[in-house]
Each structure stands twice: as C-alpha cells, then as structure tokens.
Enzyme design. Structure first.
Site, short mmCIF file in Angstrom:
data_model
loop_
_atom_site.label_atom_id
_atom_site.label_comp_id
_atom_site.label_asym_id
_atom_site.label_seq_id
_atom_site.Cartn_x
_atom_site.Cartn_y
_atom_site.Cartn_z
N TYR A 43 -26.37 60.50 34.00
CA TYR A 43 -26.22 59.04 33.91
C TYR A 43 -26.96 58.50 32.69
O TYR A 43 -28.08 58.92 32.37
CB TYR A 43 -26.73 58.35 35.18
CG TYR A 43 -25.82 58.51 36.40
CD1 TYR A 43 -24.53 59.02 36.28
CD2 TYR A 43 -26.26 58.14 37.67
CE1 TYR A 43 -23.71 59.15 37.40
CE2 TYR A 43 -25.45 58.28 38.79
CZ TYR A 43 -24.17 58.80 38.64
OH TYR A 43 -23.37 58.94 39.77
N GLY A 203 -14.96 46.88 40.95
CA GLY A 203 -14.70 45.48 40.63
C GLY A 203 -13.23 45.10 40.67
O GLY A 203 -12.88 43.92 40.63
#
Lengths: 287, 287, 287
Positions: A43, A203
């Site tokens: 990440y 989203g």
C-alpha cells in the site's frame, strides 16, 4: 479477534495526515470500537506500513489496543523495491520471511495479528507455505493467517495443509460475485472469517451514471430512512447480514465514514429487506 | 515411474517410420532419458499401438527399459471397429476389459504401466470403474491408473473410489486453462501426476498469424537467449516450472524436438520470469 | 422410498379436477406404479397441497399407499400470504417450522415423506437448518430431507451438517446443464437421489420452432420406433439412463402421459444410443 468493522489504510497517502493527526485518527477509530487496521506491504508503494508504524512509535501503549492485519505476496515495480522488474506474485518461503520482517520493521511492532496472502501465486507450493506459516507462528512474528482474493480450490489446497482463519474478498451490494462463486459459502463451511473489501464498491454506489447504483441507492435510502440511518450504513448492514458475517474493510479517512460503518452493527435488517436490496442489485426478482 | 518428458506417439503414422527405424527412434529417446511412451487405443485409427508393438517384438529387451501409457474409453467410427456407429465414450466394465486386452495384444506386451480414461464418460458408474481397475491391477495387466481431460468433480468422484495416479490434460503457455479451472491445483491437492498434452500448443506457438503467439514468442526467445536454449525449450521449462510438476507429452517424431524438451529439465527459470511469460500469454499484468 | 417416476402436481389447478376425479387420478397413477407425488407449498398460489389434501381426506387408506414430497423456502407474493411484500427465500427455523405445519394442515396428513428446500436461500445458516431438520424428524413430521435447484457448494455445506437424501434439479435432453455443472456427479458422489423436473423441457421437445428440438426429436422418434415406444418415452429413458438414476417428475395431468414415463422404466437404451441423443442435443460429436 478482529473488530466487526475494520479500518483499511490503503488510501492513507491520500489523506495527508501528519503522524500526530494519524494517532488521533486511530484513537477516534478505537473509540468507535474499530480495533483492527488493515494493511498490505504494497500500500502506498510500500509506504503505508511505515507511516502507521511512526504513529504507533509516537504513542506508547497504542499497539496493544489494536490488531494489525497485513498482506504479502505481491511484488510491485517500485523505487522502494528496485529488484522487481515486473509485477508478479511470490509466496516462496524466502519472500514471505523477508516480507514479514520488512512489515514488522516498518510497522515498528514485534508481531502481526493476521497475515494474508494478497493474491493467489500460481506457483504456490502449499507445503512450503504451510511450513513457512508454522515457522512464523512458532517464532511469534505472526499470530494468524489467511488469504485474499483466492479461488475456492486454492483456499482448500492451502487450508488442508495449514488452518487458515480468514479470507478477504471483494463484496458489496454492487459487486456480489462472492455470493455466486461459492466464496462466502466456503467461508461458512470452513469457518473462515470473511472480510469484505470495497464494501461501498469504491464509491460507485453514489454514482448517478451507474445503472445498477441507480437501482440500488433508492432502496437503500428508503430502508435507511425507516431505520434512521444513511444509505451507506444500510449498504454495510446488507453485507454484514450474510451468515458468513463478513467484516467490512473501510476505505475512507473520514471518521464520519467509519461511523456510518459502525452504525450498521446490530442493525436489524429483515431477510425480506435483504432480498429487496438484492433484487435491486441484480435487477430482477429471485427465480 | 514416468520420465520427466514423455514421448507421445499420436502422430506416429505421419512419421512414416519402418519398424527398424522406429526401434532406433525409441533407442534414441531412451538415450535422452525419455523412458515413457504415450499411446491411446484410438491413435492412428487404432493402428499406433500395433506399430509400436511390432517394434517391441523385434527388439528383445526393449520393453523392460520403457513404460507404456495408453488410454481407453473413446469409441471411434473406424473400419477397425465396425461395431461403432457413432463416436461415443464407454467406460463400462465390458468395454474396458476388452479394450485393455486389445491394447496388450497390439502392443505385444503383458502389461500396461499406466492406463488412462481418455475422456469423461457421462454414463460412468464410478463403482464399476473402480471394480474394473482393481481387477485389472490384480491380474497384472495394468500397473497404475489415471484419467485424461476430466473435470475436477469427475476426477474426485472416481478418486474417492479408486486411487488415481495421473491426470493428462492440455497445458501450455498458449492454452493454460488448467491454471484457471482448478485442474492443476487438484493434481497438487490429490497428489496426481500431471501430464501435459500439446505442450507447444500444437505448433501454434510459432504461427506468425496468432496474436497470442506473437506476444509470447519474443519473450521466450529473449529468455531462451539468456539461458542458451531455444524458445521451445523455454516453453517446456515454463510448464514444468508449475508446482504440480507437469510432464510434457511431446508430439514430434524428430529427435531434435525431443532434445528441446529434455533440455528444459532443471532449467532454473525464476518465478519472475515465469510471470513474465504468463503476462505475455494473458496479454496483461497480474491484477 | 420414491417410485421411479414421480407425479408432479404443480399444474394441478390447470387440470380442473374435482376431488372425486382427483382421487381417481391418483388411483390410476398408483396402478401404474407411481407412488410418489411432488408438491410445493407455493404451487397454485398456495392451493395445490390443500386440493390434494381434500382428495386424501375423502379416500380413507389412500395416504398410506403413497409418498408425499413437498418443498418450502420460497415466499411468494400472494393473497394467501398477505405478509409477503416481495418474492424472497427464507429457510430460517421459524419459517421452516411454520411452513411444514401449514403443509401438513393443507395436505391433511401427519407427515411429509420428503421435504425439499425449494431454492437456495443466500442467507441460509446451515447449522440452523440442520437443527430444524433434526427437530422435524424427531417429532415425526418429516421423514427425509433434500434440496432443489442448489449449487454444489450449497448442497455440500448443508450435507456436511445434515445428511440429505435428494436433489431435485432441472434435467432433460434439451436442458442438460446438470451434466456440465457437476450436479449429477455430486448426486452420485454423495448418494443423493436425483429428481428431474421438466423432464420433457416443458413441452419444448415438441416445438417445431426450437432448433435444438428439431435436432433431437427425429432421433428420439427413430429410437422410439425401434423400441416400440413414443419419443416422449425415449426422452424419459434417456434421462433415467444416467448413472445417478434421476427420477423424472412429470408435469401432465393426462394418465396417458404418465404411462409414457412409466414405459421408460427398464427400457434397454444402449450407451451408444444415449450418446446419439446427446449428440443431437448438443449439436456436435463428443470431442
């Protein structure tokens, strides 16, 4: 072992938090009952674990109040790993041991609570992985093990050689392939803790241009209104209602967004309402 | 039991070898370490086993230095089998016993080292097959058993009733469905010897008109140059690198082609290079 | 426990039979050796069980001469169930217990011979279902249990917790997905009684506008002529020939149609003829 909602740190670099502000963010998450924090070595281009580690180092006692999930097995092309020529997977003993040591160093901790194989390495030797996991557990570096994004046969291959405890997979009201491909049934069957990434479909749930979202959102809004919660909370409640009891891994840095996930815990969604949402997701009645 | 590279005889009729020349060909294969020879009753319209048997009969001592794999269960429309009205599958006890006896007679031997069910008979009674296999083993006609081109559930159905030892399936850098459908994972899981037919995708690897081959061949050439081997050898090394340790079944009559397969044994292909070839095959990075 | 041919009552409302005529119809079925009768709570909009129950009540001794199969787990929007707002599935303990009690009341009997979960409830808690099944068996309300239209992993999940005895699935010469998806192999493997609904593909077999039917019907007619039976009988014989020994669930109210199914029992269809029909169904030779 894990909290019912898990805070995902994948997007930490985008949040632009200084170390003290990150400590504060973690404290607020803990206050909400979110005690598990989801990482991966890769990440932020191999940067998120170190940022989190700095927060842990600056706040004595914080580490003991939370659980760290991290992942390994993907090799990313990155300035931080000049040895990687292409993106590839690797769950050889050598790579896993080195990766865990890097993660522990970056996170400034002496143990990882849950380590996941990030993607299925097609070259996986299950006996070698089982052996490596045993070693990592014996020396106390990792407490528990699991996988992420693996096919059912790949999970079973490894599970028969080493008892896995978790499977992190994509699951949301807009992306529910895990209901069709047997992944969640396997979690139920083998007693694996299901973890759901992208629980709000990244989203997309709120996109006015997505036909599926345009079907689902009004249903979530209607049910949310009945329960006095937001449609996002309803989306979390929907996924947590599955009998594999998936734990959502959030993606947002906003505490308000975490609160919307936490509000779904224990929300009494009826089976019929679950199917009402499901029908909106698929676009048709059940057969 | 099997050699790491297996010589496939499917195309023997096209090679136009007299019996003495075939004996010589077998000797050359043995010199290369290829001791296993892959047949099926139906190859060459039920003619290949007999041609090979003539070679064995003409060269005393040859049979003991090699292993014979053959297959049964397909019924082909052929002048050699006037009773067959359509192409169909049959793994009834009566057909298996008759087929093995025909193969033994044609091959001029008293035993088959490995017998495979060629295609999944949808009418298979697994208990009847298990019983038949037990009988064939008890009377010494067949030493070991396996399947070819079966789905995972079909393999498992039979394996639970009779321990299979091998699964011969299509696998090559251009046709790698066995990586996606769980076949190779099942070989790992159950301890089945994987055998790969069409290891060079039937020559398609070298077709200038095939988009996938045009992506893959340059990568094989580049890596081959590094290792001082041909791209074909690299293609063999790629498939043998899989942890199920698939054994390629060659298709060529040219000794030079066998040599290219043998050269892949022990070639140290790195995991990253394996993924480099895989990426060229799929046309995209791993997720 | 079940008869080789099972009479399906789904379309009972369309037949327009008075209670005495229905009793007579059942007697004629019994005379043909059809002793099992297939229901679901929802058939006829929750009306079929009661119509059959009226027949049983009017004919003392009839109940003991037949077996009742029924299904539960689908909630239909219906005036008979005003509490259902949408079509959904439910195999919670509360719903199963209530549904069985309703079925017993409607059928005017004290036990169901075989109870099937009609469709896979995605929210199924297998331990809860197992517990509920155990309770229903212990109190004598249901003698045996199974599922209908479930995926293999869903069957296995439940079967590992409670021994199922049957799987009712769609299977016919025109809709043979059960051959491809592993369902019938699983029935063989786990010893589940396979039951086939829509054994004549809902009449499509005789449609002149269906390309697949136009390939299959002439083959069935040809083979039927050889055996002196109708093409429908041949279609039944084809499906009953599978080694999972599927039992067709008929759909017709005509006794002549039941007779066509019964005539398939023991019809000696050769394996090659089975493949001849299969080839017509798929439109190509086996590979």
């Amino acid at each position: 072992m894990l909290s019912s909602v898990i805070a995902g740190l994948m997007r930490l670099p985008e949040w632009g938090l200084s170390t003290p502000v990150l400590v504060d963010w973690v404290e607020q998450a803990l206050d909400l009952g979110i005690t598990s924090f989801d990482h991966a070595d890769i990440y932020g281009g191999y940067s998120v674990e170190a940022a989190f580690g700095a927060a842990l180092a600056s706040a004595p006692g914080l580490r003991q109040r939370l659980q760290i999930v991290t992942k390994c097995g993907i090799k990313l092309v990155s300035p931080a790993r000049p040895g990687h020529a292409i993106k590839s997977y690797d769950c050889s003993r050598a790579h896993l041991l080195a990766s865990v040591d890097e993660s522990l160093r970056a996170l400034r901790t002496d143990h990882i609570d849950l380590l996941l194989l990030h993607r299925p390495d097609l070259l996986m030797n299950p006996d070698e992985v089982a052996d490596t996991f045993s070693h990592l557990r014996a020396c106390g570096k990792v407490l528990a093990f699991g996988v992420s994004n693996h096919r059912g046969d790949q999970v079973a291959l490894l599970h028969r050689r080493f008892p896995l405890q978790a499977h992190q997979l994509e699951f949301s009201v807009l992306q529910a392939q895990a209901l069709d491909d047997g992944s969640l049934v396997q979690c139920q069957d083998l007693g694996l803790q299901a973890m759901a990434w992208s629980p709000l479909a990244g989203g997309r749930l709120f996109s006015p241009y997505d036909a599926q979202a345009r079907r689902v959102l009004p249903v979530l809004e209607g049910l949310g209104a009945q329960h006095g919660v937001s449609p996002a909370t309803l989306a979390y409640a929907w996924l947590m209602r599955h009998p594999a009891r998936p734990r959502p891994v959030t993606g947002s840095g906003r505490i308000a967004a975490l609160r919307e996930a936490v509000a779904a815990m224990g929300l009494p969604l009826s089976a019929e309402d679950w199917y009402r949402v499901w029908q909106a997701s698929t676009g048709h009645e059940v057969p």
